[in-house]
Every structure is written in structure tokens, then in C-alpha cells.
Write a protein that holds these residues in place. Sequence first.
Motif, short mmCIF file in Angstrom:
data_model
loop_
_atom_site.label_atom_id
_atom_site.label_comp_id
_atom_site.label_asym_id
_atom_site.label_seq_id
_atom_site.Cartn_x
_atom_site.Cartn_y
_atom_site.Cartn_z
N LEU A 10 -25.46 0.22 -30.05
CA LEU A 10 -25.73 1.49 -29.36
C LEU A 10 -24.88 1.62 -28.11
N GLN A 68 -23.36 1.70 -36.05
CA GLN A 68 -23.59 3.08 -35.61
C GLN A 68 -22.48 4.00 -36.11
N PHE A 69 -22.75 5.29 -36.10
CA PHE A 69 -21.93 6.37 -36.65
C PHE A 69 -22.04 6.36 -38.18
N ALA A 98 -19.02 1.59 -34.80
CA ALA A 98 -19.52 0.98 -33.57
C ALA A 98 -20.56 -0.08 -33.91
N GLU A 156 -21.80 0.51 -27.62
CA GLU A 156 -20.45 0.95 -27.99
C GLU A 156 -20.46 2.38 -28.51
N GLN A 157 -21.51 2.75 -29.21
CA GLN A 157 -21.62 4.13 -29.71
C GLN A 157 -21.64 5.12 -28.56
#
Length: 309
Positions: free
Chosen positions: A84, A75-76, A81, A86-87
Motif C-alpha cells: 500500500l 496493488q493495482f 506495486a 508503494e501504491q
Amino acid sequence: MIAPPDNPQTSAKILLGKKLYFDTRLSADNSVSCATCHDPALGWSDAGPTSKGIKSQLGGRRAPPVSNAAYAPLQFWDGRAPSLEEQAKGPIVNPIEMGNTHQVMINTLSGIKGYEDEFKTVFGSSPITLDQVAQAIAAYERTVVTTDSPFDRYVRGDQTALTCVEKKGLEIFNGKGHCTACHWGGYFSDGRFHNLGVAPAPGANPDEGRYAVTKNPADMGAFKTPTVRDAAKRAPFMHNGTEKDLMAVIRLYDRGGGPDGSNLDPLMVPLGLSQKEMTALEAFMKRATVSLNPGVADEKPVPASEFPE
């Protein structure tokens, strides 16, 4: 959609996550929610060119779309990340985004009896924890899957779903346009990181991209491949919003990349597309990949009266 073993999907958890997603009370001054930068009406992104957070501060990057993000391995834009869950934790404490602390955010939610009751019902325990907040938001985001576009109907056998021009655009997308080198599969993304030669926005410093995470020189200026699904709703484009529309993006690829060629991905090569071919490619991306699924395409914010009190 496959959820992590430690965060199974339930209808109650998804509903809780939706409320948290649209609730500005997660931010330090009650002004910013997840949906502020990931707005369903704007292709689950924002108006850009880069995202605006607390106290109207501007970040250096556009908000990547939440739609279909569950299919991304990282993610990002820079992949920092791994999930999801951790995001979802990151923007809360980013001083430019929600500008809060995790503990203050938890204290806020814990002081709202409606939330306290819902968390206990969903997770079977109290007090509210950061992991529970992240798991609920991620559970909701895993339901944001854009399907049933004209392209999807076409590949299922409906030959009338695409116009003749769009069919030509799909042919170019899969062939001369070289798009499927990175934008492939049902997600229309390889989930990897590439340097397209995109220059910094005027007045901005160069963005290290994936290099900031890996420290691998090969990753300098590389960013994650975004999905093409619903791209027409998300102008302007690129990680910093420097390409104003789809045709500008197509012309950048046709040239073989942007002006910063210092670490250009070898997949970036001049394409030699004619104006007619570029127009067909634009037509395909402009309509054929836009979701017709009303449950996602027309998602509405949670009404103020439905937020827990």
C-alpha cells in the motif's frame, strides 16, 4: 490487520493519513485527492466507467477499491506495486491522475504549518519525506476493512441474515457458479491475475494487464481478481468498466468469458446457469456481501475546516 514492521499503526498516523487521503492539495492543481477516485460513497471506487483525474482526463482503467486492499499481496489491477505504501506514491506523479511531482507535493505539504507539525509529531523528525506521506496514507487505508455484512452474520450462525434466495445464491457461488475458483476466503479474492476475455472498451486499445509488469506471455490481458465485498456499490465492472451491472458480469461468466479469447484463463468455462440461478447469484452479491459496518460503510470526507493550514 498486520502492518509492516517499518510502518506500525498509531492513531495519530491514521488520522494524518485520513487527512492526506481526502486532501486535493496533493495534486498539481488542487482538484484531485485519493478519494476522488476511491470514494467511500461509491464502494471506495468511483462512478466510472474509468477514472477521471486532473483536467478531467480519463484513464484506461477503473479505480480498484481501497476497501480491504490491505489484504491484497499486490496493488493495482496489474500488481505493479508490492505494498500500500508503494501504491500511494504512484497516482501523485501519474500525469492523468494527480499530475504532480513528488517534490512539488512535498514542498506544498511542507509549506502548510499544520501538516509540518503533524508529521513531526507522528514521525518524530523533519522535513517531511515521500515515504512518510505514503506510510500515513497506507496506515489509514489499512483501517478500511468492510465487515459485518449479512454474509458475515450468516457464517457466524445467524440463519436469518440471508434470505432464501440469497442462500441459494451462496450455494451457487460456492458450487455451480464456479466463483470460488478465484473469489475465495474472507477477502473473496485469490489475489492472482486472470484473463477473462474482456474486450477493450469501444475505441480503446487492448490493455496488456499483468504482462506489462512481468513480460510473461501467459499474463497478457490478465488482471487481479477484485474482492466481491461491496461489489454492488461499484458498478460498472471489470478493469475497464465495460460490464454495466452484476447481471452482465454473471452472464459473461456463464458464457465462459468475454469475446477476446486469445489468452483466456483455463478456469473460464461455460457454466450453464438457468435464469433463476443467475438471479439468485445476483441477489447474494447484491446485498449479502455489502458491509453493515458504519465506521467504513458510511465514512465521510474530512470537513474543509479540519484540514491543516
